[in-house]
Design a protein around this motif. Structure first.
Motif, PDB file in Angstrom:
ATOM      1  N   GLY A 125       0.794  -1.167  -0.103  1.00 33.54           N
ATOM      2  CA  GLY A 125      -0.009   0.046  -0.191  1.00 33.54           C
ATOM      3  C   GLY A 125       0.957   1.295   0.061  1.00 33.54           C
ATOM      4  N   GLU A 126       2.060   1.143  -0.086  1.00 36.55           N
ATOM      5  CA  GLU A 126       3.059   2.440   0.011  1.00 36.55           C
ATOM      6  C   GLU A 126       2.875   3.216  -1.188  1.00 36.55           C
ATOM      7  OE1 GLU A 126       5.405  -0.658  -2.166  1.00 36.55           O
ATOM      8  OE2 GLU A 126       4.000  -0.472  -0.169  1.00 36.55           O
ATOM      9  N   ILE A 127       2.778   2.212  -2.416  1.00 36.68           N
ATOM     10  CA  ILE A 127       2.740   3.051  -3.668  1.00 36.68           C
ATOM     11  C   ILE A 127       1.432   4.277  -3.894  1.00 36.68           C
ATOM     12  CG2 ILE A 127       2.551   2.836  -6.173  1.00 36.68           C
ATOM     13  CD1 ILE A 127       4.979   1.509  -4.946  1.00 36.68           C
ATOM     14  N   SER A 128       0.437   3.997  -3.406  1.00 41.62           N
ATOM     15  CA  SER A 128      -0.660   4.850  -3.327  1.00 41.62           C
ATOM     16  C   SER A 128      -0.796   5.898  -2.489  1.00 41.62           C
ATOM     17  CB  SER A 128      -2.016   3.844  -3.043  1.00 41.62           C
ATOM     18  OG  SER A 128      -1.940   3.368  -1.816  1.00 41.62           O
ATOM     19  N   ILE A 129       0.252   6.224  -1.521  1.00 42.46           N
ATOM     20  CA  ILE A 129       0.371   7.030  -0.600  1.00 42.46           C
ATOM     21  C   ILE A 129       1.717   7.971  -0.744  1.00 42.46           C
ATOM     22  CG2 ILE A 129      -0.817   5.956   1.199  1.00 42.46           C
ATOM     23  CD1 ILE A 129       1.620   5.618   2.926  1.00 42.46           C
ATOM     24  N   LEU A 130       2.732   7.415  -1.662  1.00 41.57           N
ATOM     25  CA  LEU A 130       3.893   8.289  -1.872  1.00 41.57           C
ATOM     26  C   LEU A 130       3.703   9.304  -2.993  1.00 41.57           C
ATOM     27  CD1 LEU A 130       6.747   5.530  -1.614  1.00 41.57           C
ATOM     28  CD2 LEU A 130       6.250   7.388   0.010  1.00 41.57           C
ATOM     29  N   ASN A 187       2.958   7.491 -11.897  1.00 37.95           N
ATOM     30  CA  ASN A 187       2.281   6.374 -11.750  1.00 37.95           C
ATOM     31  C   ASN A 187       0.883   6.462 -12.266  1.00 37.95           C
ATOM     32  OD1 ASN A 187       1.180   4.149 -10.371  1.00 37.95           O
ATOM     33  ND2 ASN A 187       1.070   5.157  -8.307  1.00 37.95           N
ATOM     34  N   LYS A 188       0.676   5.395 -13.327  1.00 41.12           N
ATOM     35  CA  LYS A 188      -0.403   5.335 -14.015  1.00 41.12           C
ATOM     36  C   LYS A 188      -1.761   5.137 -13.326  1.00 41.12           C
ATOM     37  CE  LYS A 188       1.903   3.798 -18.376  1.00 41.12           C
ATOM     38  NZ  LYS A 188       2.168   2.576 -19.327  1.00 41.12           N
ATOM     39  N   GLN A 194      11.166   2.170  -8.329  1.00 41.08           N
ATOM     40  CA  GLN A 194      11.617   0.945  -8.873  1.00 41.08           C
ATOM     41  C   GLN A 194      10.612  -0.314  -8.948  1.00 41.08           C
ATOM     42  OE1 GLN A 194      15.161  -0.161  -6.461  1.00 41.08           O
ATOM     43  NE2 GLN A 194      16.336   1.436  -7.280  1.00 41.08           N
ATOM     44  N   ILE A 195       9.622   0.041  -7.903  1.00 39.52           N
ATOM     45  CA  ILE A 195       8.570  -1.209  -7.900  1.00 39.52           C
ATOM     46  C   ILE A 195       7.795  -1.087  -9.013  1.00 39.52           C
ATOM     47  CG2 ILE A 195       6.843  -2.122  -6.503  1.00 39.52           C
ATOM     48  CD1 ILE A 195       8.472  -1.310  -4.019  1.00 39.52           C
ATOM     49  N   LEU A 196       7.427   0.232  -9.387  1.00 42.31           N
ATOM     50  CA  LEU A 196       6.325   0.619 -10.238  1.00 42.31           C
ATOM     51  C   LEU A 196       7.054   0.219 -11.750  1.00 42.31           C
ATOM     52  CD1 LEU A 196       5.058   4.119  -9.114  1.00 42.31           C
ATOM     53  CD2 LEU A 196       3.655   1.953  -9.120  1.00 42.31           C
ATOM     54  N   MET A 197       8.195   0.153 -12.015  1.00 42.36           N
ATOM     55  CA  MET A 197       8.974  -0.304 -12.964  1.00 42.36           C
ATOM     56  C   MET A 197       8.637  -1.646 -13.461  1.00 42.36           C
ATOM     57  SD  MET A 197      12.105   2.458 -13.427  1.00 42.36           S
ATOM     58  CE  MET A 197      12.781   1.789 -14.659  1.00 42.36           C
ATOM     59  N   ASP A 218       4.961   5.434 -16.075  1.00 41.14           N
ATOM     60  CA  ASP A 218       5.133   6.352 -17.533  1.00 41.14           C
ATOM     61  C   ASP A 218       6.245   7.288 -16.997  1.00 41.14           C
ATOM     62  OD1 ASP A 218       4.758   7.438 -19.766  1.00 41.14           O
ATOM     63  OD2 ASP A 218       2.648   8.055 -19.762  1.00 41.14           O
ATOM     64  N   GLU A 219       7.186   7.137 -17.560  1.00 39.25           N
ATOM     65  CA  GLU A 219       8.395   8.078 -17.615  1.00 39.25           C
ATOM     66  C   GLU A 219       8.210   9.295 -18.333  1.00 39.25           C
ATOM     67  OE1 GLU A 219      12.049   6.226 -18.448  1.00 39.25           O
ATOM     68  OE2 GLU A 219      11.885   4.872 -16.795  1.00 39.25           O
ATOM     69  N   SER A 220       7.500   9.228 -19.345  1.00 45.98           N
ATOM     70  CA  SER A 220       7.296  10.517 -20.018  1.00 45.98           C
ATOM     71  C   SER A 220       6.224  11.256 -19.349  1.00 45.98           C
ATOM     72  CB  SER A 220       6.373  10.147 -21.526  1.00 45.98           C
ATOM     73  OG  SER A 220       5.357   9.738 -21.263  1.00 45.98           O
ATOM     74  N   MET A 221       5.551  10.875 -18.542  1.00 46.63           N
ATOM     75  CA  MET A 221       4.713  11.953 -17.602  1.00 46.63           C
ATOM     76  C   MET A 221       5.515  12.454 -16.536  1.00 46.63           C
ATOM     77  SD  MET A 221       1.844  11.914 -19.270  1.00 46.63           S
ATOM     78  CE  MET A 221       0.810  12.630 -17.574  1.00 46.63           C
ATOM     79  N   VAL A 222       6.434  11.926 -16.278  1.00 49.07           N
ATOM     80  CA  VAL A 222       7.619  12.644 -15.137  1.00 49.07           C
ATOM     81  C   VAL A 222       7.754  13.980 -15.278  1.00 49.07           C
ATOM     82  CG1 VAL A 222       9.472  12.317 -13.586  1.00 49.07           C
ATOM     83  CG2 VAL A 222       8.541  10.344 -14.542  1.00 49.07           C
TER      84      VAL A 222
END
Length: 597
Positions: free
Chosen positions: A428-433, A438-439, A484-487, A493-497
């Motif tokens: 659940g850490e991805i959704s709060i960071l 993040n797509k 790294q976990i999302l990759m 989506d790196e283009s959206m960074v």
């Protein structure tokens, strides 16, 4: 010659070694003497607490044995050497206790005072010293006049009872079972009271006469009632019946017996009320402790019954409560520790939960201060078997750390298991960071379900964000790990960074501009307020000046008017005189008529 010189050198060396040895011994003695003079006792130390526990025995001995020896004379005569030995041993402990009190420190402005003169002066000026001195008076010298079998001359030893109360208070605060200790203390007080009453009953029976009526102690000539042990046990039994008002007690027949029973019954009422009140307080404290540690089950059951919740759901709720009570699971740790200072609360939380938090890979390289802050934010939660912790697509507001139990990552059908998470895992850490690119945004990416009973730690998004603002390096590390976990999951989506970074930069600049505009508006409003205030003050001042100057000009104007009036009169007079002179001159200049005419 060389032999003699060698002998003298060895002799001198031995002398020097002896001198050094003696100097070391003298130095050690001086240090010991100095340390003995500076010796003080900290009232919060274990040494002081252990000494209080020792002092319980001589105080209780005097309160129990002196009255016992006075009333049961056979025990006094038969065991006199034992009693005298214990008497003077307790007196020795009393003396040592006074010495310790002379050396007991006290706090002043939060600092322990250890100056001997101040400690002595403070103790000497207290009422405690007065009663301690009275308790040590050599009243045993009265044995020379009254006889050795008169233990009541030591009644002044009762004055050391405050030491017993202090010891019990310290024990109650230090023990892990305070309610059980209160019950034991109540039973001890009750025993001492019944003991004193039994001694009084036996003494009154001796005064009236053994066996003269059914109320007094039976005749000691009877072999069944002649033994010393039977005498005490029978008296204690009668006193217990009276104080507990249970069972049939002998009916008194004499005035002395009636008075004794009346006093006993009055005391029994107080004793019964005290016992009931103390036991009620203990039960209340136990219930309060349960309510503090565990949620109130009765309220939830009443709520479900009132709203007619289905039986299956009620069974699940009752099973959850049963699991909490049986396994001593606590879900209200923060409420329990909230009365502690922040630093002490952090140390307690670290000692309890740091082992679990240190196993989380995402926090392993973080600073210890960050972990201490996070520990205070963790909220324990307990999940029942087959209960979903989160579902795919839900908006995530917190992350979870597994303390105990196993959870499964399942498919949407709820049957297929992709992985099993155990102790130390997190999710659940991805959704709060709020990781850029993040797509999935802040939505859950998997279904997590508890296999059995699971204990989790919950960390909310707001708490994590508040902690990471003070630790930017840790925030950067956590975001990198999350990226790294999302990759690996293929949802980054790196283009959206870059676009999101520009948006964040634009938003931050707008916020900065808005902040500056707010500050400028505040300054402008302050300036306008100051201008209006100064204008008002200036107008008031001008009005005051006009009033003052108007009072100054009135007399001057009147004086000028008077002067003008006088000048006009003079001028008018001069004009009249001039005109009259002219008229006269004119008359003189007029030619008279000629003579011829």
């Amino acid at each position: 010659m060389n032999q003699w010189s060698g002998f003298f050198r060895r002799h001198q060396g031995q002398i020097k070694e002896e001198v050094k040895k003696e100097a070391r011994i003298n130095g050690t003695k001086a240090a010991v003497k100095k340390s003995w003079k500076e010796w003080t006792v900290d009232p919060s130390s274990d040494v002081y607490f252990n000494w209080l526990k020792v002092m319980v025995f001589p105080v209780l001995y005097n309160w129990v044995i002196i009255i016992f020896r006075t009333c049961f004379m056979d025990m006094e005569y038969n065991y006199l050497p034992v009693w005298l030995t214990l008497d003077y041993l307790s007196d020795l402990l009393y003396v040592v206790d006074v010495i310790i009190k002379f050396n007991t420190g006290f706090l002043e402005h939060g600092i322990m005072v250890q100056e001997r003169s101040r400690l002595n002066r403070r103790y000497l000026h207290t009422s405690e010293f007065f009663f301690d001195a009275l308790s040590l008076l050599p009243t045993d010298l009265l044995y020379l006049w009254l006889g050795i079998h008169c233990p009541m001359v030591r009644i002044n030893r009762f004055l050391r009872i405050p030491r017993l109360f202090e010891a019990f208070d310290r024990m109650e605060t230090r023990t892990s079972y305070p309610n059980s200790f209160r019950l034991c203390k109540l039973m001890l007080y009750t025993f001492v009271l019944i003991h004193w009453n039994s001694c009084g009953y036996f003494a009154l029976s001796r005064t009236i006469g053994f066996g003269v009526d059914p109320w007094v102690y039976p005749n000691i000539t009877d072999p069944d009632f002649a033994s010393e042990l039977r005498q005490y046990i029978y008296s204690f039994w009668i006193s217990t019946l009276v104080f507990t008002t249970v069972g049939d007690t002998p009916v008194p027949e004499r005035e002395e017996e009636y008075l004794f029973m009346i006093a006993d019954l009055l005391i029994a009422v107080l004793v019964f009320a005290s016992i009931v009140g103390n036991v009620g307080n203990v039960i209340t404290n136990l219930n309060n402790a349960d309510n503090a540690f565990f949620p109130n089950h009765e309220l939830v059951k009443s709520y479900m019954k009132t709203h007619r919740v289905n039986k299956d759901l009620q069974t699940r709720v009752n099973g959850w409560y049963q699991h909490l009570h049986i396994n001593k699971k606590m879900t209200r740790e923060n409420e329990i520790l909230q009365l502690l200072p922040d630093r002490l609360r952090a140390e307690v939380a670290v000692s309890v939960h740091m082992g679990t938090l240190s196993k989380v890979t995402i926090f392993q390289n973080c600073e210890m201060s960050l972990l201490e802050e996070l520990v205070l934010k963790l909220k324990p939660q307990v999940y029942s078997p087959r209960e979903y912790v989160c579902k795919k697509g839900d908006i995530g507001h917190e992350m979870y750390i597994i303390k105990e139990g196993k959870l499964a990552v399942v498919a949407d059908d709820g049957v297929t298991e992709f992985a099993v998470l155990g102790e130390g895992n997190f999710f659940g850490e991805i959704s709060i960071l709020n990781i850029k690119g993040n797509k999935s945004g802040n939505r859950r990416t998997a279904n997590i379900r508890s296999i059995g009973h699971s204990d989790l730690f919950c960390l909310s998004k707001e708490d994590l964000k508040g902690v990471l603002t003070e630790f930017p390096d840790a925030k950067r590390i956590l975001e990198e790990k999350g990226r790294q976990i999302l990759m690996k999951m293929g949802i980054l989506d790196e283009s959206m960074v870059g676009v999101e970074e520009k948006k964040e930069l634009t938003v931050s600049r707008l916020n900065e501009i808005e902040g500056k505009l707010d500050s400028l508006q505040t300054k402008l409003a302050r300036l306008l307020a100051e201008l209006e205030s100064n204008t008002y003050k200036l107008r008031i001042r001008l009005e005051q000046l006009e009033n003052e100057t108007s009072e100054w000009e009135l007399p001057k104007v009147e004086h000028e008017k008077d002067g003008e009036d006088d000048g006009e009169g003079e001028v008018k007079g001069d004009r009249v005189e001039g005109e009259s002179g002219k008229k006269v001159g004119k008359k003189e200049d007029e030619p008279g008529p000629s003579k011829g005419e």
